[in-house]
Design a protein around this motif. Structure first.
Motif, PDB file in Angstrom:
ATOM      1  N   SER A  25       0.843  -1.197   0.000  1.00 61.59           N
ATOM      2  CA  SER A  25       0.000   0.000   0.000  1.00 61.59           C
ATOM      3  C   SER A  25       0.873   1.240   0.000  1.00 61.59           C
ATOM      4  CB  SER A  25      -0.898  -0.004   1.237  1.00 61.59           C
ATOM      5  OG  SER A  25      -1.676   1.180   1.301  1.00 61.59           O
ATOM      6  N   GLY A  26       0.823   1.972  -1.093  1.00 62.43           N
ATOM      7  CA  GLY A  26       1.557   3.223  -1.139  1.00 62.43           C
ATOM      8  C   GLY A  26       2.991   3.112  -1.584  1.00 62.43           C
ATOM      9  N   PHE A  27       3.418   1.945  -1.984  1.00 61.98           N
ATOM     10  CA  PHE A  27       4.771   1.810  -2.525  1.00 61.98           C
ATOM     11  C   PHE A  27       4.811   0.668  -3.523  1.00 61.98           C
ATOM     12  CE2 PHE A  27       6.666  -1.990  -0.461  1.00 61.98           C
ATOM     13  CZ  PHE A  27       5.700  -2.269   0.471  1.00 61.98           C
ATOM     14  N   THR A  28       5.820   0.705  -4.366  1.00 63.87           N
ATOM     15  CA  THR A  28       6.019  -0.324  -5.378  1.00 63.87           C
ATOM     16  C   THR A  28       7.057  -1.308  -4.856  1.00 63.87           C
ATOM     17  OG1 THR A  28       5.532   1.255  -7.132  1.00 63.87           O
ATOM     18  CG2 THR A  28       6.701  -0.744  -7.757  1.00 63.87           C
ATOM     19  N   ALA A  29       6.694  -2.571  -4.898  1.00 65.11           N
ATOM     20  CA  ALA A  29       7.522  -3.590  -4.249  1.00 65.11           C
ATOM     21  C   ALA A  29       8.579  -4.207  -5.152  1.00 65.11           C
ATOM     22  CB  ALA A  29       6.628  -4.686  -3.685  1.00 65.11           C
ATOM     23  N   ASP A  30       8.844  -3.610  -6.290  1.00 71.45           N
ATOM     24  CA  ASP A  30       9.792  -4.210  -7.243  1.00 71.45           C
ATOM     25  C   ASP A  30      11.146  -4.504  -6.610  1.00 71.45           C
ATOM     26  OD1 ASP A  30       8.936  -2.705 -10.464  1.00 71.45           O
ATOM     27  OD2 ASP A  30       7.710  -3.557  -8.863  1.00 71.45           O
ATOM     28  N   TYR A  31      11.612  -3.656  -5.707  1.00 75.18           N
ATOM     29  CA  TYR A  31      12.943  -3.804  -5.115  1.00 75.18           C
ATOM     30  C   TYR A  31      12.879  -4.326  -3.691  1.00 75.18           C
ATOM     31  CZ  TYR A  31      14.109  -1.166  -9.255  1.00 75.18           C
ATOM     32  OH  TYR A  31      14.238  -0.762 -10.554  1.00 75.18           O
ATOM     33  N   TYR A  32      11.793  -5.031  -3.398  1.00 77.88           N
ATOM     34  CA  TYR A  32      11.599  -5.606  -2.071  1.00 77.88           C
ATOM     35  C   TYR A  32      11.426  -7.116  -2.176  1.00 77.88           C
ATOM     36  CZ  TYR A  32      10.740  -0.935  -0.204  1.00 77.88           C
ATOM     37  OH  TYR A  32      10.866   0.362   0.179  1.00 77.88           O
ATOM     38  N   ALA A  33      12.065  -7.828  -1.276  1.00 77.20           N
ATOM     39  CA  ALA A  33      11.732  -9.235  -1.100  1.00 77.20           C
ATOM     40  C   ALA A  33      10.427  -9.320  -0.305  1.00 77.20           C
ATOM     41  CB  ALA A  33      12.850  -9.956  -0.355  1.00 77.20           C
ATOM     42  N   VAL A  53      13.710 -10.411  -5.028  1.00 78.95           N
ATOM     43  CA  VAL A  53      13.491  -9.388  -6.047  1.00 78.95           C
ATOM     44  C   VAL A  53      13.509 -10.004  -7.440  1.00 78.95           C
ATOM     45  CG1 VAL A  53      14.520  -7.336  -7.095  1.00 78.95           C
ATOM     46  CG2 VAL A  53      14.348  -7.511  -4.604  1.00 78.95           C
ATOM     47  N   SER A  54      14.393 -10.966  -7.642  1.00 74.60           N
ATOM     48  CA  SER A  54      14.530 -11.593  -8.956  1.00 74.60           C
ATOM     49  C   SER A  54      13.575 -12.754  -9.170  1.00 74.60           C
ATOM     50  CB  SER A  54      15.969 -12.063  -9.160  1.00 74.60           C
ATOM     51  OG  SER A  54      16.331 -12.968  -8.150  1.00 74.60           O
ATOM     52  N   GLY A  55      12.777 -13.088  -8.157  1.00 72.48           N
ATOM     53  CA  GLY A  55      11.766 -14.138  -8.317  1.00 72.48           C
ATOM     54  C   GLY A  55      12.145 -15.492  -7.758  1.00 72.48           C
ATOM     55  N   GLY A 101      18.501  -6.681  -2.440  1.00 71.76           N
ATOM     56  CA  GLY A 101      19.180  -6.760  -3.733  1.00 71.76           C
ATOM     57  C   GLY A 101      18.680  -7.968  -4.497  1.00 71.76           C
ATOM     58  N   ASN A 102      19.495  -8.477  -5.387  1.00 72.87           N
ATOM     59  CA  ASN A 102      19.082  -9.586  -6.235  1.00 72.87           C
ATOM     60  C   ASN A 102      19.437 -10.959  -5.670  1.00 72.87           C
ATOM     61  OD1 ASN A 102      17.933  -8.047  -8.310  1.00 72.87           O
ATOM     62  ND2 ASN A 102      19.958  -7.594  -9.152  1.00 72.87           N
TER      63      ASN A 102
END
Length: 125
Positions: A25-33, A53-55, A101-102
Motif C-alpha cells: 500500500s503506497g509503494f512499489t515492491a519491485d525492489y523488495y523481497a 526481487v529476482s523471483g 538486492g538480487n
C-alpha cells in the motif's frame, strides 16, 4: 513504515486450497523481497517462505511441495498458493517486505520491516 494488505483467508477443509494475496500500500515492491509468515496465539511468528526481487523462492520444510509463492510486479502483488492444506496450517498469515538486492531471500521474520494486518486461515472439517 510501509504497509501491506493481505487477503484471501478463510475456512477450508483438509486437503483443500487457498490463495492469499499481498498488496503493498503506497509503494512499489519491485525492489523488495516478500516474505510470508504465520502465527498462532501463544507461539512465535513462523516463516513460511519468501520470494526475492529476482523471483527466486525459498520455503520452510513444513510447507515445501504444498505452498507456492509468486509475484506479479506489473500488478504490484504477491501470492501464496496453498494446496493440500492440513489442520496444522491453521494460523493468521502475514506478508512482509524488506528492501533487498538480487540475492536469495530469507524468511526469517525479524529481518522484515513492513507488515500487513494478516488474514486468518482455518483448516478444519
Amino acid at each position: 513504515q510501509l504497509q501491506l494488505v493481505e487477503s484471501g483467508g478463510g475456512l477450508v477443509q483438509p486437503g483443500g486450497s487457498l490463495r492469499l494475496s499481498c498488496s503493498p500500500s503506497g509503494f512499489t515492491a519491485d525492489y523488495y523481497a516478500i516474505g510470508w509468515f504465520r502465527q498462532v496465539p501463544g507461539k512465535e511468528r513462523e516463516g513460511v517462505g519468501c520470494i526475492s526481487v529476482s523471483g527466486g523462492t525459498r520455503y520452510a520444510d513444513s510447507v515445501k511441495g504444498r505452498f507456492t509463492i509468486s509475484r506479479e510486479n506489473a500488478k504490484n502483488i504477491a501470492y501464496l498458493q496453498m494446496n493440500s492444506l492440513k489442520p496444522e496450517d491453521t494460523a493468521r498469515y502475514y506478508c512482509g517486505a524488506v528492501r533487498a538486492g538480487n540475492g536469495p531471500c530469507t524468511y526469517a521474520w525479524k529481518v522484515y520491516r513492513s507488515w500487513g494486518q494478516g488474514t486468518l486461515v482455518t483448516v478444519s472439517s
